[in-house]
Design an enzyme around this catalytic site. Structure first.
Site, PDB file in Angstrom:
ATOM      1  N   ARG A  99      13.226   4.367  12.548  1.00  0.00           N
ATOM      2  CA  ARG A  99      11.700   4.955  12.420  1.00  0.00           C
ATOM      3  C   ARG A  99      10.947   4.915  13.357  1.00  0.00           C
ATOM      4  O   ARG A  99      11.275   3.936  14.427  1.00  0.00           O
ATOM      5  CB  ARG A  99      11.660   4.955  11.026  1.00  0.00           C
ATOM      6  CG  ARG A  99      11.994   5.104  10.087  1.00  0.00           C
ATOM      7  CD  ARG A  99      10.795   5.323   8.656  1.00  0.00           C
ATOM      8  NE  ARG A  99      10.003   5.244   8.706  1.00  0.00           N
ATOM      9  CZ  ARG A  99       9.313   5.694   7.504  1.00  0.00           C
ATOM     10  NH1 ARG A  99       9.012   4.674   7.233  1.00  0.00           N
ATOM     11  NH2 ARG A  99       8.294   6.844   7.411  1.00  0.00           N
ATOM     12  N   ARG A 133       5.602  12.273  -2.927  1.00  0.00           N
ATOM     13  CA  ARG A 133       5.210  12.266  -1.665  1.00  0.00           C
ATOM     14  C   ARG A 133       5.919  11.975  -0.758  1.00  0.00           C
ATOM     15  O   ARG A 133       6.946  10.632  -1.219  1.00  0.00           O
ATOM     16  CB  ARG A 133       3.918  12.185  -1.557  1.00  0.00           C
ATOM     17  CG  ARG A 133       2.580  13.463  -1.358  1.00  0.00           C
ATOM     18  CD  ARG A 133       1.124  12.731  -1.227  1.00  0.00           C
ATOM     19  NE  ARG A 133       0.733  13.204  -2.679  1.00  0.00           N
ATOM     20  CZ  ARG A 133      -0.621  12.178  -2.662  1.00  0.00           C
ATOM     21  NH1 ARG A 133      -0.723  11.154  -1.878  1.00  0.00           N
ATOM     22  NH2 ARG A 133      -1.270  11.949  -3.772  1.00  0.00           N
ATOM     23  N   HIS A 143      13.085  -2.760   2.259  1.00  0.00           N
ATOM     24  CA  HIS A 143      12.392  -1.755   2.399  1.00  0.00           C
ATOM     25  C   HIS A 143      13.006  -0.384   2.312  1.00  0.00           C
ATOM     26  O   HIS A 143      14.365  -0.726   2.016  1.00  0.00           O
ATOM     27  CB  HIS A 143      12.092  -2.005   4.202  1.00  0.00           C
ATOM     28  CG  HIS A 143      11.387  -2.896   4.351  1.00  0.00           C
ATOM     29  ND1 HIS A 143       9.665  -2.743   4.696  1.00  0.00           N
ATOM     30  CD2 HIS A 143      11.213  -4.078   4.938  1.00  0.00           C
ATOM     31  CE1 HIS A 143       8.762  -3.917   4.490  1.00  0.00           C
ATOM     32  NE2 HIS A 143      10.010  -4.738   5.420  1.00  0.00           N
ATOM     33  N   PRO A 162       0.507  -0.936   0.248  1.00  0.00           N
ATOM     34  CA  PRO A 162       0.276  -0.132  -0.247  1.00  0.00           C
ATOM     35  C   PRO A 162       0.905   1.632   0.047  1.00  0.00           C
ATOM     36  O   PRO A 162       1.576   1.208   0.416  1.00  0.00           O
ATOM     37  CB  PRO A 162      -0.813   0.098   1.063  1.00  0.00           C
ATOM     38  CG  PRO A 162      -0.243  -1.479   2.102  1.00  0.00           C
ATOM     39  CD  PRO A 162       0.927  -2.198   0.337  1.00  0.00           C
ATOM     40  N   ASN A 163      -0.098   2.009  -0.788  1.00  0.00           N
ATOM     41  CA  ASN A 163       0.567   3.267  -0.957  1.00  0.00           C
ATOM     42  C   ASN A 163       1.995   3.527  -1.409  1.00  0.00           C
ATOM     43  O   ASN A 163       2.655   4.389  -2.294  1.00  0.00           O
ATOM     44  CB  ASN A 163       0.665   4.072   0.405  1.00  0.00           C
ATOM     45  CG  ASN A 163       0.323   4.264   1.119  1.00  0.00           C
ATOM     46  OD1 ASN A 163      -1.578   4.981   0.589  1.00  0.00           O
ATOM     47  ND2 ASN A 163      -0.631   3.748   2.321  1.00  0.00           N
ATOM     48  N   ASN A 189       7.903  -5.566  -1.240  1.00  0.00           N
ATOM     49  CA  ASN A 189       7.866  -4.740   0.245  1.00  0.00           C
ATOM     50  C   ASN A 189       6.435  -4.568   0.658  1.00  0.00           C
ATOM     51  O   ASN A 189       5.435  -4.028   0.024  1.00  0.00           O
ATOM     52  CB  ASN A 189       8.430  -3.223  -1.051  1.00  0.00           C
ATOM     53  CG  ASN A 189       8.190  -2.496   0.492  1.00  0.00           C
ATOM     54  OD1 ASN A 189       7.567  -3.068   1.210  1.00  0.00           O
ATOM     55  ND2 ASN A 189       9.173  -1.098   0.188  1.00  0.00           N
ATOM     56  N   GLU A 230      12.768  -9.683   0.544  1.00  0.00           N
ATOM     57  CA  GLU A 230      11.420  -8.325   1.414  1.00  0.00           C
ATOM     58  C   GLU A 230      12.815  -6.922   1.575  1.00  0.00           C
ATOM     59  O   GLU A 230      13.846  -7.108   1.641  1.00  0.00           O
ATOM     60  CB  GLU A 230      11.428  -9.175   2.816  1.00  0.00           C
ATOM     61  CG  GLU A 230      10.654  -8.242   3.531  1.00  0.00           C
ATOM     62  CD  GLU A 230      10.500  -7.806   5.224  1.00  0.00           C
ATOM     63  OE1 GLU A 230      10.877  -9.203   5.567  1.00  0.00           O
ATOM     64  OE2 GLU A 230      10.060  -7.432   5.777  1.00  0.00           O
ATOM     65  N   TYR A 275      11.042   8.723   1.401  1.00  0.00           N
ATOM     66  CA  TYR A 275      11.466   7.580   0.120  1.00  0.00           C
ATOM     67  C   TYR A 275      12.109   8.257  -1.274  1.00  0.00           C
ATOM     68  O   TYR A 275      12.233   6.926  -2.052  1.00  0.00           O
ATOM     69  CB  TYR A 275       9.874   7.324   0.395  1.00  0.00           C
ATOM     70  CG  TYR A 275       9.213   6.241   0.840  1.00  0.00           C
ATOM     71  CD1 TYR A 275       9.707   5.247   1.131  1.00  0.00           C
ATOM     72  CD2 TYR A 275       8.102   7.646   1.641  1.00  0.00           C
ATOM     73  CE1 TYR A 275       9.123   5.208   2.410  1.00  0.00           C
ATOM     74  CE2 TYR A 275       7.955   6.461   2.538  1.00  0.00           C
ATOM     75  CZ  TYR A 275       8.281   5.353   3.622  1.00  0.00           C
ATOM     76  OH  TYR A 275       7.241   5.165   4.259  1.00  0.00           O
ATOM     77  N   ALA A 321       3.158  -0.804   4.839  1.00  0.00           N
ATOM     78  CA  ALA A 321       2.608  -0.713   5.891  1.00  0.00           C
ATOM     79  C   ALA A 321       1.832  -2.750   6.620  1.00  0.00           C
ATOM     80  O   ALA A 321       1.771  -2.627   7.467  1.00  0.00           O
ATOM     81  CB  ALA A 321       1.093  -0.225   5.953  1.00  0.00           C
TER      82      ALA A 321
HETATM   83  O1  CA2 Z   1      10.438   1.754   3.745  1.00  0.00           O
HETATM   84  C1  CA2 Z   1       9.543   1.304   3.067  1.00  0.00           C
HETATM   85  O2  CA2 Z   1       9.872   0.545   2.124  1.00  0.00           O
HETATM   86  C2  CA2 Z   1       8.453   0.697   4.138  1.00  0.00           C
HETATM   87  O3  CA2 Z   1       7.846  -0.136   3.397  1.00  0.00           O
HETATM   88  C3  CA2 Z   1       7.172   1.456   3.253  1.00  0.00           C
HETATM   89  C4  CA2 Z   1       5.937   1.657   4.028  1.00  0.00           C
HETATM   90  C5  CA2 Z   1       6.429   1.855   5.362  1.00  0.00           C
HETATM   91  O4  CA2 Z   1       4.428   1.860   5.766  1.00  0.00           O
HETATM   92  C6  CA2 Z   1       7.080   1.332   5.691  1.00  0.00           C
HETATM   93  O5  CA2 Z   1       6.966   0.728   7.739  1.00  0.00           O
HETATM   94  C7  CA2 Z   1       8.893   0.964   5.629  1.00  0.00           C
HETATM   95  C8  CA2 Z   1       4.853   2.851   3.365  1.00  0.00           C
HETATM   96  C9  CA2 Z   1       5.375   3.538   1.699  1.00  0.00           C
HETATM   97  C10 CA2 Z   1       4.216   4.356   1.713  1.00  0.00           C
HETATM   98  O6  CA2 Z   1       5.158   5.377   0.511  1.00  0.00           O
HETATM   99  C11 CA2 Z   1       4.678   6.138   0.048  1.00  0.00           C
HETATM  100  C12 CA2 Z   1       5.240   6.874  -0.842  1.00  0.00           C
HETATM  101  C13 CA2 Z   1       5.140   7.773  -0.646  1.00  0.00           C
HETATM  102  C14 CA2 Z   1       4.554   9.079  -0.483  1.00  0.00           C
HETATM  103  C15 CA2 Z   1       3.900   8.051   0.660  1.00  0.00           C
HETATM  104  C16 CA2 Z   1       3.694   7.219   0.896  1.00  0.00           C
END
Ligand code: CA2
Length: 144
Positions: A108, A21, A101, A13-14, A75, A99, A26, A78
């Site tokens: 974090r 963003r 990240h 997700p996301n 990946n 996996e 990221y 969340a």
């Molecule tokens: O660091 C990672 O790859 C995560 O898997 C990314 C997840 C986070 O919940 C994990 O704890 C770590 C979140 C991805 C959200 O990605 C976004 C990218 C751009 C803008 C908003 C969210």
């Protein structure tokens, strides 16, 4: 074209928002741009890409990939920290899962320190930005 190896990259997700963003965490590249460059860099590997914001769709794709891929780069975003369903899907297949990240989840919030997926992953790559996906890919090539 005959590809000796087929790897599916599955993002949770996301991650469709990458590059748009939260660039400080990221980075500023969209995943599609990164994916196209990665495929060009590794022309002999067939790369697939799937992203979903829906837990069940990710589970379906993990199960499907187990039937037709040599490896999965996952990946779970969340869902890493919450999903017993995705963890069970990874545990239930023989196809190796690496996996990844993008951010260093250990630097974090504490809730990001736990992964339900990691115990059943072949390995885990954390905190190297999008390069982590390339490192995961290289880990599949080692033995070939
Ligand atoms: O660091 C990672 O790859 C995560 O898997 C990314 C997840 C986070 O919940 C994990 O704890 C770590 C979140 C991805 C959200 O990605 C976004 C990218 C751009 C803008 C908003 C969210």
């Amino acid at each position: 074209m005959f590809y000796p190896m087929k790897i599916n990259i599955i993002n949770g997700p996301n991650l469709n928002l990458l590059g748009r963003r939260e660039n400080d965490i990221y980075g500023n590249q969209s995943f599609i741009d990164f994916f196209e460059a990665l495929q060009k860099k590794f022309p002999k590997i067939q790369l697939l890409y799937f992203q979903s914001n829906i837990e069940g769709e990710l589970i379906d794709k993990i199960q499907e990939s187990a039937q037709n891929c040599d490896g999965i780069i996952l990946n779970p975003a969340a869902y890493t920290h919450t999903s017993v369903g995705i963890a069970d899907a990874v545990r239930g297949i023989k196809t190796p899962v690496v996996e990844v990240h993008i951010s260093n989840t250990f630097s974090r919030e504490e809730f990001r320190h736990q992964s339900f997926v990691s115990p059943n992953a072949k390995g885990v790559i954390i905190g190297f930005g999008l390069q982590g996906y390339e490192l995961a890919l290289l880990s599949f090539l080692e033995k070939h």
